[in-house]
Design an enzyme around this catalytic site. Structure first.
Site, short mmCIF file in Angstrom:
data_model
loop_
_atom_site.label_atom_id
_atom_site.label_comp_id
_atom_site.label_asym_id
_atom_site.label_seq_id
_atom_site.Cartn_x
_atom_site.Cartn_y
_atom_site.Cartn_z
N HIS A 190 36.76 39.72 34.07
CA HIS A 190 37.84 40.17 33.29
C HIS A 190 38.66 38.79 33.10
CE1 HIS A 190 38.88 40.04 37.41
NE2 HIS A 190 40.23 40.14 37.03
N ASP B 289 42.96 38.02 33.21
CA ASP B 289 44.05 38.50 33.91
C ASP B 289 45.24 38.51 32.74
OD1 ASP B 289 43.04 38.57 36.11
OD2 ASP B 289 44.13 36.49 36.93
N HIS C 125 36.60 35.90 34.62
CA HIS C 125 36.24 35.54 36.28
C HIS C 125 35.64 37.01 36.59
CE1 HIS C 125 40.62 36.47 36.09
NE2 HIS C 125 40.39 36.96 37.10
N ARG D 37 35.23 39.04 52.56
CA ARG D 37 35.98 38.00 51.91
C ARG D 37 37.31 38.63 51.59
NH1 ARG D 37 36.69 37.03 46.18
NH2 ARG D 37 37.67 34.83 45.91
#
Length: 372
Positions: free
Chosen positions: A231, A233, A288, A298
Site C-alpha cells: 500500500h 500512505d 511498501h 517485529r
C-alpha cells in the site's frame, strides 16, 4: 486530528466478522492467513527479501547537504532513513516498550479498546484488510487525539504513564515532521511564502497526525504469510520507528522489493500520497509492505502526518507550466481518506486530471497492482 477526519470512514466501515486470534497459540498457519504467490508484476514473493544489492538512502540530518540529499531520495526512491534527527533514544525505547506492553495484553483485554467498524482509533485489523481475500499476520492500534479513554480500558492502573509517553512522542514527531517537510519542499524550490497553511512561523502548527502501532508476531510459516499488504500512505509523510527485526520492504522501480533494514537510532521516512500530489508527481509515494519472521516478533510505530483538515491539497503553482500541467485536482485530507477507503491503491488515479505529458507512467499509479 479532529473527529471529523474520521468521518471519511463512516461510509466505508470495516466490517470484518472475524475473531481476533491469539497469535502466540497458533502452531500452524490457518488457511485464512495463507497467501498465494504474487503474480509476476512483483519480482519476489511475500516472504522473500527482494533485491539486496540496492539500499534505501540514509541521510544524516546534520549534513550540510541534507536538503539536496533529501530531494534526491524523494525523487528516486520515495523513502529514506534519517539519523541525527533529534529524537531522544530514551523516547524511542519508551514508545517501543509501550507498544510491547500493549500487544502482550490478553486478547480479551485488547478488545476492550477495539476500534468501531466506522472508527479510526483503537485496536483491530488493518483498515486495508477489506481489499484482500486473505488476512494479515499482524495487529494494530491507532491513536488519534488523546488515547486516555482507550488506555484506561487497557491499563486501569498505569494508563497515565502510557498516555504521557504517547503525548511526548507525538510532540517530538510533530517537530521532526515539520523539519522534514521543509527539506522535502525546499528541495523543490518551495518557500514558506508558497505554503500559507504552514502558519505564520512556518512550523505547520495546525497540521494533524495519527499514531499507528503495529505488531507482527513470530509466524510458523512466514513464506506464505503477509504482515501488511502492499500500500501507499494517505499522508504528507510518514515517520516510522521499527525495532531491530527486519520486515519492511519498499518497491523500487525497475528493481523489485528492497528491504529497509533497521538501523540503530534511525527512522524511516515515507513520501505519502499528498506530497506526491503537491509535487505534481515528482515525488513518488512509495509502495511498501511488511513481511514476517519465523522466530522474531517485529514492532513498528508509524507517525502519519497530514495537513490541516480544511486545506485543499493540489500541485504547487511554482511547479506548473505549459509543459507541466497540474496532474491532480485539489482535495482535502478528509476527502482523500474517503477516496482511499473506497478505492485503495487506485485512489491517486481517481483524482488525477491528466496523464504526464512526458508519456512516462506515473510512478505512483498502482492501478494494476495485485497482491496475493
Amino acid at each position: 486530528m479532529p473527529a471529523r477526519l474520521s468521518d471519511a470512514f463512516k461510509s466505508h466501515p470495516l466490517n470484518l466478522q472475524l475473531k481476533h486470534p491469539d497469535f502466540s497459540s497458533l502452531q500452524e498457519l490457518p488457511d485464512s492467513y495463507a497467501w498465494s504467490q504474487n503474480d509476476d508484476q512483483y519480482p519476489s514473493s511475500p516472504g522473500s527479501f527482494g533485491a539486496e544489492q540496492e539500499s534505501v538512502p540514509v541521510i544524516d540530518l546534520s549534513d550540510p547537504n541534507a536538503l539536496k540529499l533529501t530531494g534526491h531520495a524523494c525523487r528516486t526512491w520515495g523513502v529514506f532513513q534519517v539519523t541525527n534527527h533529534g529524537i531522544p533514544s530514551k523516547l524511542l525505547d519508551d514508545i517501543e516498550s509501550a507498544g510491547r506492553s500493549l500487544f502482550s495484553l490478553p486478547v480479551q483485554q485488547k478488545l476492550k479498546a477495539a476500534r468501531s467498524p466506522d472508527g479510526i482509533s483503537g485496536y483491530g485489523f488493518a483498515r486495508i484488510s477489506s481489499f484482500f481475500q486473505k488476512l494479515m499476520w499482524s495487529e494494530g492500534f491507532t491513536i488519534v487525539g488523546s488515547p486516555l479513554d482507550h488506555f484506561r480500558q487497557l491499563w486501569p492502573q498505569d494508563y497515565d504513564k502510557f498516555c504521557n509517553i504517547i503525548e511526548e512522542y507525538e510532540k517530538e514527531m510533530k517537530r521532526l515532521a515539520g523539519r522534514l517537510m521543509w527539506l522535502m519542499l525546499g528541495s523543490l524550490g518551495i518557500s514558506k511564502e508558497d505554503v500559507k497553511w504552514a502558519g505564520p512561523k512556518g512550523d505547520f502548527r495546525d497540521a494533524y497526525a495519527a499514531l499507528q502501532l503495529n505488531s507482527y508476531p513470530a509466524c510458523p510459516d512466514p513464506d506464505r504469510a503477509m504482515g501488511l499488504a502492499a500500500h501507499t500512505d494517505s499522508t504528507l509523510l510518514t515517520i516510522l520507528y521499527q525495532n531491530n527485526t527486519s520486515g519492511l520492504q519498499v518497491l523500487r522501480e525497475g528493481t523489485g522489493w528492497v528491504t529497509v533494514p533497521p538501523l540503530p537510532g534511525a527512522l524511516v521516512v515515507n513520501v505519502g500520497d499528498l506530497i506526491h500530489i503537491l509535487s505534481n508527481g515528482l515525488y513518488p509515494s512509495v509502495l511498501h509492505q511488511a513481511v514476517v519472521n519465523r522466530s522474531r516478533h517485529r514492532l513498528s510505530i508509524a507517525y502519519l502526518y497530514g495537513p490541516p483538515d480544511s486545506v485543499q491539497i493540489s500541485p504547487f503553482s511554482k511547479l506548473l507550466g505549459p509543459s507541466q500541467p497540474p496532474l491532480y485536482r485539489p482535495i482535502t485530507w478528509n476527502e482523500y481518506l474517503g477516496t482511499k477507503a473506497k478505492h485503495f491503491n487506485k485512489a491517486l488515479s481517481s483524482v488525477r486530471l491528466c496523464a504526464p505529458l512526458n508519456a512516462l507512467v506515473d510512478v505512483s499509479d498502482h492501478n494494476s497492482v495485485k497482491v496475493g
